[in-house]
Motif scaffolding. Structure first.
Motif, PDB file in Angstrom:
ATOM      1  N   CYS A  68       0.816  -1.219   0.000  1.00  0.00           N
ATOM      2  CA  CYS A  68       0.000   0.000   0.000  1.00  0.00           C
ATOM      3  C   CYS A  68       0.848   1.266   0.000  1.00  0.00           C
ATOM      4  O   CYS A  68       0.304   2.370   0.083  1.00  0.00           O
ATOM      5  N   GLY A  69       2.154   1.143  -0.081  1.00  0.00           N
ATOM      6  CA  GLY A  69       3.019   2.315  -0.105  1.00  0.00           C
ATOM      7  C   GLY A  69       3.221   2.902   1.274  1.00  0.00           C
ATOM      8  O   GLY A  69       4.314   2.859   1.836  1.00  0.00           O
ATOM      9  N   LEU A  70       2.170   3.483   1.813  1.00  0.00           N
ATOM     10  CA  LEU A  70       2.113   3.941   3.204  1.00  0.00           C
ATOM     11  C   LEU A  70       0.885   3.285   3.824  1.00  0.00           C
ATOM     12  O   LEU A  70      -0.251   3.574   3.405  1.00  0.00           O
ATOM     13  N   HIS A  71       1.091   2.427   4.788  1.00  0.00           N
ATOM     14  CA  HIS A  71      -0.027   1.673   5.372  1.00  0.00           C
ATOM     15  C   HIS A  71      -1.129   2.612   5.852  1.00  0.00           C
ATOM     16  O   HIS A  71      -2.307   2.406   5.570  1.00  0.00           O
ATOM     17  N   GLU A  72      -0.763   3.630   6.605  1.00  0.00           N
ATOM     18  CA  GLU A  72      -1.726   4.617   7.097  1.00  0.00           C
ATOM     19  C   GLU A  72      -1.484   5.910   6.318  1.00  0.00           C
ATOM     20  O   GLU A  72      -0.782   6.811   6.765  1.00  0.00           O
ATOM     21  N   PHE A  73      -2.067   5.969   5.132  1.00  0.00           N
ATOM     22  CA  PHE A  73      -1.701   6.981   4.143  1.00  0.00           C
ATOM     23  C   PHE A  73      -1.910   8.413   4.635  1.00  0.00           C
ATOM     24  O   PHE A  73      -1.043   9.272   4.461  1.00  0.00           O
ATOM     25  N   GLU A  74      -3.067   8.704   5.242  1.00  0.00           N
ATOM     26  CA  GLU A  74      -3.352  10.075   5.650  1.00  0.00           C
ATOM     27  C   GLU A  74      -2.398  10.554   6.744  1.00  0.00           C
ATOM     28  O   GLU A  74      -1.803  11.626   6.639  1.00  0.00           O
ATOM     29  N   ASP A  75      -2.254   9.772   7.809  1.00  0.00           N
ATOM     30  CA  ASP A  75      -1.414  10.208   8.926  1.00  0.00           C
ATOM     31  C   ASP A  75       0.066  10.195   8.571  1.00  0.00           C
ATOM     32  O   ASP A  75       0.821  11.086   8.971  1.00  0.00           O
ATOM     33  N   MET A  76       0.496   9.189   7.815  1.00  0.00           N
ATOM     34  CA  MET A  76       1.894   9.155   7.389  1.00  0.00           C
ATOM     35  C   MET A  76       2.195  10.274   6.395  1.00  0.00           C
ATOM     36  O   MET A  76       3.265  10.883   6.429  1.00  0.00           O
ATOM     37  N   GLY A  77       1.226  10.551   5.513  1.00  0.00           N
ATOM     38  CA  GLY A  77       1.393  11.674   4.598  1.00  0.00           C
ATOM     39  C   GLY A  77       1.468  12.990   5.342  1.00  0.00           C
ATOM     40  O   GLY A  77       2.265  13.876   5.005  1.00  0.00           O
ATOM     41  N   PHE A  78       0.641  13.139   6.387  1.00  0.00           N
ATOM     42  CA  PHE A  78       0.707  14.348   7.211  1.00  0.00           C
ATOM     43  C   PHE A  78       2.090  14.489   7.838  1.00  0.00           C
ATOM     44  O   PHE A  78       2.678  15.578   7.821  1.00  0.00           O
ATOM     45  N   LEU A  79       2.596  13.415   8.404  1.00  0.00           N
ATOM     46  CA  LEU A  79       3.924  13.456   9.015  1.00  0.00           C
ATOM     47  C   LEU A  79       4.971  13.932   8.023  1.00  0.00           C
ATOM     48  O   LEU A  79       5.783  14.821   8.325  1.00  0.00           O
ATOM     49  N   LEU A  80       4.954  13.375   6.815  1.00  0.00           N
ATOM     50  CA  LEU A  80       5.970  13.716   5.821  1.00  0.00           C
ATOM     51  C   LEU A  80       5.850  15.152   5.339  1.00  0.00           C
ATOM     52  O   LEU A  80       6.850  15.782   4.983  1.00  0.00           O
ATOM     53  N   HIS A  81       4.643  15.705   5.307  1.00  0.00           N
ATOM     54  CA  HIS A  81       4.447  17.092   4.885  1.00  0.00           C
ATOM     55  C   HIS A  81       4.647  18.085   6.026  1.00  0.00           C
ATOM     56  O   HIS A  81       5.028  19.234   5.786  1.00  0.00           O
ATOM     57  N   PHE A  82       4.387  17.660   7.255  1.00  0.00           N
ATOM     58  CA  PHE A  82       4.379  18.604   8.382  1.00  0.00           C
ATOM     59  C   PHE A  82       5.737  18.747   9.065  1.00  0.00           C
ATOM     60  O   PHE A  82       6.162  19.859   9.399  1.00  0.00           O
ATOM     61  N   LEU A  83       6.422  17.651   9.304  1.00  0.00           N
ATOM     62  CA  LEU A  83       7.658  17.710  10.082  1.00  0.00           C
ATOM     63  C   LEU A  83       8.812  18.311   9.280  1.00  0.00           C
ATOM     64  O   LEU A  83       8.853  18.219   8.053  1.00  0.00           O
ATOM     65  N   ARG A  84       9.755  18.899  10.024  1.00  0.00           N
ATOM     66  CA  ARG A  84      10.974  19.450   9.451  1.00  0.00           C
ATOM     67  C   ARG A  84      12.171  18.882  10.211  1.00  0.00           C
ATOM     68  O   ARG A  84      12.024  18.420  11.355  1.00  0.00           O
ATOM     69  N   PRO A  85      13.369  18.924   9.627  1.00  0.00           N
ATOM     70  CA  PRO A  85      14.535  18.329  10.292  1.00  0.00           C
ATOM     71  C   PRO A  85      14.815  18.884  11.685  1.00  0.00           C
ATOM     72  O   PRO A  85      15.371  18.175  12.530  1.00  0.00           O
ATOM     73  N   GLU A  86      14.426  20.112  11.957  1.00  0.00           N
ATOM     74  CA  GLU A  86      14.710  20.705  13.276  1.00  0.00           C
ATOM     75  C   GLU A  86      13.683  20.296  14.334  1.00  0.00           C
ATOM     76  O   GLU A  86      13.827  20.665  15.513  1.00  0.00           O
ATOM     77  N   ASP A  87      12.682  19.521  13.966  1.00  0.00           N
ATOM     78  CA  ASP A  87      11.619  19.134  14.896  1.00  0.00           C
ATOM     79  C   ASP A  87      11.970  17.888  15.696  1.00  0.00           C
ATOM     80  O   ASP A  87      12.906  17.156  15.376  1.00  0.00           O
ATOM     81  N   ALA A  88      11.148  17.651  16.723  1.00  0.00           N
ATOM     82  CA  ALA A  88      11.181  16.391  17.469  1.00  0.00           C
ATOM     83  C   ALA A  88       9.827  15.710  17.329  1.00  0.00           C
ATOM     84  O   ALA A  88       8.779  16.357  17.413  1.00  0.00           O
ATOM     85  N   PHE A  89       9.855  14.413  17.104  1.00  0.00           N
ATOM     86  CA  PHE A  89       8.663  13.601  16.935  1.00  0.00           C
ATOM     87  C   PHE A  89       8.686  12.497  17.975  1.00  0.00           C
ATOM     88  O   PHE A  89       9.719  11.867  18.197  1.00  0.00           O
ATOM     89  N   TYR A  90       7.541  12.250  18.632  1.00  0.00           N
ATOM     90  CA  TYR A  90       7.453  11.176  19.624  1.00  0.00           C
ATOM     91  C   TYR A  90       6.543  10.083  19.077  1.00  0.00           C
ATOM     92  O   TYR A  90       5.365  10.335  18.777  1.00  0.00           O
ATOM     93  N   ASP A  91       7.075   8.882  18.966  1.00  0.00           N
ATOM     94  CA  ASP A  91       6.353   7.728  18.430  1.00  0.00           C
ATOM     95  C   ASP A  91       5.988   6.818  19.593  1.00  0.00           C
ATOM     96  O   ASP A  91       6.806   6.008  20.050  1.00  0.00           O
ATOM     97  N   ILE A  92       4.759   6.932  20.073  1.00  0.00           N
ATOM     98  CA  ILE A  92       4.328   6.240  21.286  1.00  0.00           C
ATOM     99  C   ILE A  92       3.487   5.035  20.882  1.00  0.00           C
ATOM    100  O   ILE A  92       2.405   5.175  20.341  1.00  0.00           O
ATOM    101  N   GLY A  93       4.008   3.858  21.153  1.00  0.00           N
ATOM    102  CA  GLY A  93       3.474   2.640  20.577  1.00  0.00           C
ATOM    103  C   GLY A  93       4.106   2.459  19.210  1.00  0.00           C
ATOM    104  O   GLY A  93       3.431   2.306  18.192  1.00  0.00           O
ATOM    105  N   ALA A  94       5.430   2.484  19.182  1.00  0.00           N
ATOM    106  CA  ALA A  94       6.175   2.523  17.917  1.00  0.00           C
ATOM    107  C   ALA A  94       6.102   1.220  17.146  1.00  0.00           C
ATOM    108  O   ALA A  94       6.370   1.206  15.940  1.00  0.00           O
TER     109      ALA A  94
END
Length: 294
Positions: A68-94
């Motif tokens: 499927c390319g990205l299993h969870e297309f909407e949320d994963m697409g949001f992550l790829l469009h929203f985050l920047r290299p200077e950010d911090a992301f927390y993956d809870i239930g990774a």
């Protein structure tokens, strides 16, 4: 077996990316089925950009990305469009690291990944090492909750591993629990929370973090699983909206957020500071998925 195939085919046909590329999706699906039958070991598979992951039959938390390319297309697409290299992301239930790989491997930001299952955590570490992103990822093998201590946790249920409810009669192991507020040093821009109904306890242990202005987005699954622990997920919605968050659904093709009246039974994006978030989404570089730029 037939019922499982039917569920998978339905998922592919309803998937917002795979359903535009059905021939390719089914080719990848059947190729993977053939490979995984004759090769019981881990196989390296491409993801997005130069990022790859270890896959193995039964690892449903990551194998859906194969066909499927990205299993969870909407949320994963949001992550790829929203985050920047200077950010911090927390993956809870990774789990084994799909979101962690996208955040730190594709975007290049810092990730704190929390996964209490030893089996899933070991694969998560393998995926981090495979992509040489150890300097950008801190992975923790414990659970998050409302207070520090220990909880009983399932171990052999893959993406459905969860805290064992008091009245449940299933195999478990004891895992350490810490509070999310104890890990606020990176001041996350985005939280992803997928903990099979234990979301209320995780948020109860993050009261200070949730107040930080730097936090703009939370992806959270509220599908009624909290009932097994006596949690009312309406309370999560009320608490987040009181902090200025509103529920949205993201459409990656048009890069638009659609306001929802309430959370959905699947993952819901809670957003605050909409102008900031929209500016990020509109100005993000496109990511390439199966020769399509999104």
């Amino acid at each position: 077996m037939l019922e499982a195939l039917k569920r998978t085919f339905t998922f592919i046909h309803q998937h917002p990316f795979a359903n535009r590329h059905l021939f390719r999706a089914y080719t990848k699906f059947f190729k993977w089925q053939f490979q995984s039958v004759f090769n019981k070991k881990f196989i390296v598979k491409p993801f997005v950009g130069d990022v790859r992951f270890w896959a193995k039959k039964g690892l449903t938390g990551i194998t859906g990305n194969i066909y499927c390319g990205l299993h969870e297309f909407e949320d994963m697409g949001f992550l790829l469009h929203f985050l920047r290299p200077e950010d911090a992301f927390y993956d809870i239930g990774a789990n084994v690291g799909s979101y962690t790989l996208l955040a730190s491997g594709v975007v290049g930001c810092e990730t704190l990944a929390f996964e209490p299952s030893q089996i899933s955590y070991d694969v998560l570490k393998k995926n981090i090492a495979l992509n040489q992103i150890e300097l950008r990822v801190k992975a923790y093998n414990f659970a998050l909750g409302a207070k520090t201590g220990f909880l009983n946790f399932t171990e052999y249920e893959g993406t459905s591993n969860r805290v064992v409810a008091a009245n449940a009669d299933i195999p478990f192991k004891k895992v350490e629990v810490k509070k999310l507020d104890d890990f606020a040093e990176a001041s996350p821009r985005f939280l992803k929370i997928d903990v099979e109904g234990f979301e209320t306890a995780v948020l109860d242990g993050a009261s200070e973090m949730l107040k930080k202005e730097n936090l703009k987005a939370i992806a959270i699954e509220l599908n009624g699983s909290g009932n097994r622990y006596g949690f009312n997920e309406q309370d999560i919605h009320a608490g987040l909206t009181a902090l200025g968050f509103k529920p949205y659904k993201y459409e990656p093709y048009s890069r638009t957020l659609h306001l929802l009246p309430i959370f959905t039974e699947y993952d819901t994006l809670y957003i605050r500071d909409l102008p900031f978030v929209n500016d990020r989404l509109k100005t993000a570089k496109a990511f390439k998925l199966w020769n399509q730029y999104i």
